[in-house]
Design a protein around this motif. Structure first.
Motif, PDB file in Angstrom:
ATOM      1  N   SER A   6       0.739  -1.107   0.019  1.00 58.84           N
ATOM      2  CA  SER A   6      -0.073   0.034  -0.160  1.00 58.84           C
ATOM      3  C   SER A   6       0.742   1.267  -0.065  1.00 58.84           C
ATOM      4  O   SER A   6       1.842   1.353   0.906  1.00 58.84           O
ATOM      5  CB  SER A   6      -0.862  -0.154   1.251  1.00 58.84           C
ATOM      6  OG  SER A   6      -1.806   1.013   1.179  1.00 58.84           O
ATOM      7  N   VAL A   7       0.688   1.940  -1.044  1.00 55.91           N
ATOM      8  CA  VAL A   7       1.713   3.127  -1.071  1.00 55.91           C
ATOM      9  C   VAL A   7       0.829   4.461  -1.228  1.00 55.91           C
ATOM     10  O   VAL A   7      -0.049   4.399  -1.868  1.00 55.91           O
ATOM     11  CB  VAL A   7       2.478   3.079  -2.657  1.00 55.91           C
ATOM     12  CG1 VAL A   7       3.176   4.062  -2.956  1.00 55.91           C
ATOM     13  CG2 VAL A   7       3.169   1.532  -2.668  1.00 55.91           C
ATOM     14  N   LEU A   8       1.244   5.414  -0.327  1.00 61.43           N
ATOM     15  CA  LEU A   8       0.745   6.543  -0.256  1.00 61.43           C
ATOM     16  C   LEU A   8       1.456   7.576  -1.216  1.00 61.43           C
ATOM     17  O   LEU A   8       2.872   7.917  -1.287  1.00 61.43           O
ATOM     18  CB  LEU A   8       0.630   7.342   1.110  1.00 61.43           C
ATOM     19  CG  LEU A   8       0.311   8.894   1.164  1.00 61.43           C
ATOM     20  CD1 LEU A   8      -1.042   9.065   0.647  1.00 61.43           C
ATOM     21  CD2 LEU A   8       0.448   9.343   2.384  1.00 61.43           C
ATOM     22  N   PRO A  29      -0.678  -4.329 -10.268  1.00 64.64           N
ATOM     23  CA  PRO A  29      -1.863  -4.708  -9.941  1.00 64.64           C
ATOM     24  C   PRO A  29      -2.133  -5.113  -8.395  1.00 64.64           C
ATOM     25  O   PRO A  29      -3.265  -4.805  -7.715  1.00 64.64           O
ATOM     26  CB  PRO A  29      -2.728  -5.603 -10.779  1.00 64.64           C
ATOM     27  CG  PRO A  29      -1.552  -6.361 -11.446  1.00 64.64           C
ATOM     28  CD  PRO A  29      -0.409  -5.381 -11.370  1.00 64.64           C
ATOM     29  N   ASP A  30      -1.209  -5.757  -8.074  1.00 66.01           N
ATOM     30  CA  ASP A  30      -1.266  -6.068  -6.461  1.00 66.01           C
ATOM     31  C   ASP A  30      -1.047  -5.109  -5.398  1.00 66.01           C
ATOM     32  O   ASP A  30      -0.965  -5.367  -4.153  1.00 66.01           O
ATOM     33  CB  ASP A  30      -0.664  -7.531  -6.194  1.00 66.01           C
ATOM     34  CG  ASP A  30      -1.143  -8.302  -7.035  1.00 66.01           C
ATOM     35  OD1 ASP A  30      -2.178  -8.513  -7.457  1.00 66.01           O
ATOM     36  OD2 ASP A  30      -0.186  -9.488  -7.731  1.00 66.01           O
ATOM     37  N   GLY A  78      -2.666   1.406   6.123  1.00 70.00           N
ATOM     38  CA  GLY A  78      -1.600   0.617   6.423  1.00 70.00           C
ATOM     39  C   GLY A  78      -0.461   0.873   5.401  1.00 70.00           C
ATOM     40  O   GLY A  78       0.344   0.117   5.015  1.00 70.00           O
ATOM     41  N   PHE A  79      -0.310   2.208   4.855  1.00 68.40           N
ATOM     42  CA  PHE A  79       1.049   2.409   3.957  1.00 68.40           C
ATOM     43  C   PHE A  79       2.298   1.724   4.527  1.00 68.40           C
ATOM     44  O   PHE A  79       2.665   1.916   5.499  1.00 68.40           O
ATOM     45  CB  PHE A  79       1.168   3.874   3.823  1.00 68.40           C
ATOM     46  CG  PHE A  79      -0.025   4.537   3.697  1.00 68.40           C
ATOM     47  CD1 PHE A  79      -0.813   4.144   2.283  1.00 68.40           C
ATOM     48  CD2 PHE A  79      -0.601   5.827   3.992  1.00 68.40           C
ATOM     49  CE1 PHE A  79      -2.079   5.069   1.837  1.00 68.40           C
ATOM     50  CE2 PHE A  79      -1.742   6.169   3.707  1.00 68.40           C
ATOM     51  CZ  PHE A  79      -2.582   5.882   2.668  1.00 68.40           C
ATOM     52  N   THR A  80       3.262   1.193   3.439  1.00 69.55           N
ATOM     53  CA  THR A  80       4.358   0.527   3.758  1.00 69.55           C
ATOM     54  C   THR A  80       5.257   1.710   3.045  1.00 69.55           C
ATOM     55  O   THR A  80       6.570   1.690   3.328  1.00 69.55           O
ATOM     56  CB  THR A  80       4.579  -0.591   3.514  1.00 69.55           C
ATOM     57  OG1 THR A  80       4.049  -0.935   2.125  1.00 69.55           O
ATOM     58  CG2 THR A  80       3.912  -1.695   4.684  1.00 69.55           C
ATOM     59  N   SER A  81       4.658   2.150   1.997  1.00 65.00           N
ATOM     60  CA  SER A  81       5.824   3.488   1.155  1.00 65.00           C
ATOM     61  C   SER A  81       5.051   4.699   1.099  1.00 65.00           C
ATOM     62  O   SER A  81       3.770   4.785   0.945  1.00 65.00           O
ATOM     63  CB  SER A  81       5.970   2.807  -0.138  1.00 65.00           C
ATOM     64  OG  SER A  81       6.687   1.618   0.174  1.00 65.00           O
ATOM     65  N   VAL A  82       5.824   5.687   1.065  1.00 63.19           N
ATOM     66  CA  VAL A  82       5.256   6.951   0.649  1.00 63.19           C
ATOM     67  C   VAL A  82       6.032   7.545  -0.569  1.00 63.19           C
ATOM     68  O   VAL A  82       7.492   7.278  -0.304  1.00 63.19           O
ATOM     69  CB  VAL A  82       5.523   7.993   1.815  1.00 63.19           C
ATOM     70  CG1 VAL A  82       4.991   9.307   1.570  1.00 63.19           C
ATOM     71  CG2 VAL A  82       4.509   7.460   3.147  1.00 63.19           C
ATOM     72  N   ARG A 130      10.978  -3.396   3.610  1.00 62.22           N
ATOM     73  CA  ARG A 130       9.401  -3.363   3.539  1.00 62.22           C
ATOM     74  C   ARG A 130       9.092  -1.866   3.574  1.00 62.22           C
ATOM     75  O   ARG A 130       8.020  -1.580   3.154  1.00 62.22           O
ATOM     76  CB  ARG A 130       9.033  -3.904   4.921  1.00 62.22           C
ATOM     77  CG  ARG A 130       7.561  -3.759   5.068  1.00 62.22           C
ATOM     78  CD  ARG A 130       7.256  -4.998   6.252  1.00 62.22           C
ATOM     79  NE  ARG A 130       5.723  -4.879   6.570  1.00 62.22           N
ATOM     80  CZ  ARG A 130       4.708  -5.144   5.731  1.00 62.22           C
ATOM     81  NH1 ARG A 130       5.034  -5.463   4.401  1.00 62.22           N
ATOM     82  NH2 ARG A 130       3.514  -4.598   6.351  1.00 62.22           N
ATOM     83  N   TYR A 131       9.649  -0.986   4.084  1.00 60.23           N
ATOM     84  CA  TYR A 131       9.181   0.570   4.507  1.00 60.23           C
ATOM     85  C   TYR A 131      10.097   1.402   3.579  1.00 60.23           C
ATOM     86  O   TYR A 131      11.297   1.435   3.644  1.00 60.23           O
ATOM     87  CB  TYR A 131       9.018   1.032   5.940  1.00 60.23           C
ATOM     88  CG  TYR A 131       8.280   0.041   6.782  1.00 60.23           C
ATOM     89  CD1 TYR A 131       7.022   0.356   6.768  1.00 60.23           C
ATOM     90  CD2 TYR A 131       8.854  -0.929   7.542  1.00 60.23           C
ATOM     91  CE1 TYR A 131       6.053  -0.343   7.522  1.00 60.23           C
ATOM     92  CE2 TYR A 131       7.975  -1.802   8.117  1.00 60.23           C
ATOM     93  CZ  TYR A 131       6.586  -1.367   8.243  1.00 60.23           C
ATOM     94  OH  TYR A 131       5.522  -2.081   9.060  1.00 60.23           O
TER      95      TYR A 131
END
Ligand code: NAD
Length: 357
Positions: A6-8, A29-30, A78-82, A130-131
């Motif tokens: 999940s990326v913001l 797509p995932d 639950g973002f793991t990347s921004v 992961r982050y």
């Protein structure tokens, strides 16, 4: 794509952010992409029309300075990347109204870093891939070069406009969050971008749209300023590589290997528009109008991107000839887009800006 799910993406309705999302959403797509954008004059939801119904895309209109909104979004998604694009980005506007730049570019970046720090584990930088917090900045933080030399990752900061000062301050905060809290921050400093979806206050789309309309084409000073032009799709490919593979705490410069004087770039654009519109030779060049130089206008920027090339195997795929041709072609095929974004506030702004021209 690595393990992030999940990326913001902040500022994703603007020029580079939209190009990034249009590349990434169909390709992964995932992975869920959430775009947070305030939709200022520079952001437009219609830039994202091609992905708006994608199952892995979600748009939120909101401000990166809104800490309650940020906290809620991190909790919900639950973002793991921004990937942080959101900013006020136009130097001329920063000279007229610097406070807006301090707010969005500095306060907004700190609010976002803090939201990630609150949401992510203390050892996020040590948690493998992961982050990630990718902070997107500009080569303008380095100030101005003479006729030779290039910026690289070791070049000291010397910002000279309110815009570049606000970006420099944001960069310092981003690095401080890595060193102080172990937040897995990665920085990029990119050179001048051009390509589809760029708001027509910036040089390339301004020249194309004014040439199309037969209006004066303003060029600062004598047009001798040199920039390294980076096609936006190449920039987005670099950002994808950085998001996927860059180690925390690193900085990468991104350049297009395409230095040009403003006047030469403007003349090339004029000729490309005239060729497509079947106009007589020199028609658009006659519209060029030299206007009083911007205060503190940096003379030259040039980028050594060898670190990005060596470590992440990236290099630009478009030279200036291909990139300008593709860009002119895109604007000519999207007159409705140009019309929609050139609202009254934009027209008034430029009427004031160049009234003496
Ligand atoms: N354009 C360039 O040549 C270039 C080069 C290098 C780096 N950059 C950097 O890349 C990033 C994107 O640049 P761009 O050219 O796409 O800018 P842009 O002005 O086209 O888009 C900026 C986007 O951010 C949004 N935004 C602004 N303030 C906001 C806020 N407070 N909250 C939420 N959203 C907000 C706007 O609505 C817009 O969609 C910026 O950080 C800029 O400094 C740009």
């Amino acid at each position: 794509m690595q393990t992030e799910t999940s990326v913001l993406v902040t500022g994703g309705a603007g020029f580079i952010g939209a190009n990034f999302l249009l590349r990434m959403v169909p390709k992964h797509p995932d992975t869920r992409f959430v775009c947070l954008d305030r939709l200022t004059y520079a952001g437009n939801a219609m830039n994202l029309r091609a992905i708006e119904d994608a199952a892995n895309f979600h748009f939120v209109q909101g401000d990166i300075c809104d800490t309650a909104l940020l906290g809620g979004l991190f909790e919900e998604h639950g973002f793991t990347s921004v990937v942080h694009f959101a900013a006020e980005s136009h130097v001329d506007r920063s000279i007229e109204a610097p406070l807006a730049f301090a707010r969005s570019n500095v306060e907004g970046t700190v609010a976002l870093l803090e939201a990630a720090r609150q949401a992510w584990p203390e050892d996020a930088a040590g948690a493998g891939d992961r982050y990630r917090f990718v902070h997107i900045s500009t080569d303008e933080v380095f100030g101005s070069l003479g006729d030779s030399g290039q910026f690289d990752e070791a070049t000291p900061y010397d910002p000279r406009s309110p815009y570049s000062a606000s970006k420099a301050a944001a960069d310092h905060f981003a690095r401080a969050y890595f060193h102080t809290y172990g937040l897995p921050v990665v920085l990029t400093n990119g050179s001048n971008n051009y390509g589809p979806f760029q708001f027509p206050e910036k040089l390339v789309p301004l020249v194309i749209s004014n040439a199309l309309d037969g209006r004066a084409i303003p060029v600062y000073g004598t047009g001798e300023n040199v920039r390294d032009w980076l096609y936006v799709k190449d920039h987005c490919a670099a950002l994808e590589a950085v998001l996927r593979r860059a180690p925390p705490g690193e900085t990468y410069l991104v350049g297009g290997d395409s230095e040009a004087r403003n006047i030469d770039l403007v003349e090339r654009l004029c000729d490309l528009v005239d060729a497509v519109e079947d106009r007589p030779e020199g028609y658009s060049r006659d519209l060029i109008t030299f206007v009083e130089d911007r205060p503190g206008h940096d003379h030259r920027y040039a980028i050594d991107f060898s670190k990005l090339e060596a470590e992440l195997d990236w290099q630009p795929e478009h030279d200036l000839t291909d990139g300008l041709r593709a860009t002119v072609d895109w604007y000519l095929r999207h007159p409705d887009w140009l019309e929609a974004v050139r609202d009254d506030s934009y027209r008034d702004y430029y009427a004031r800006q160049y009234s003496e021209a």
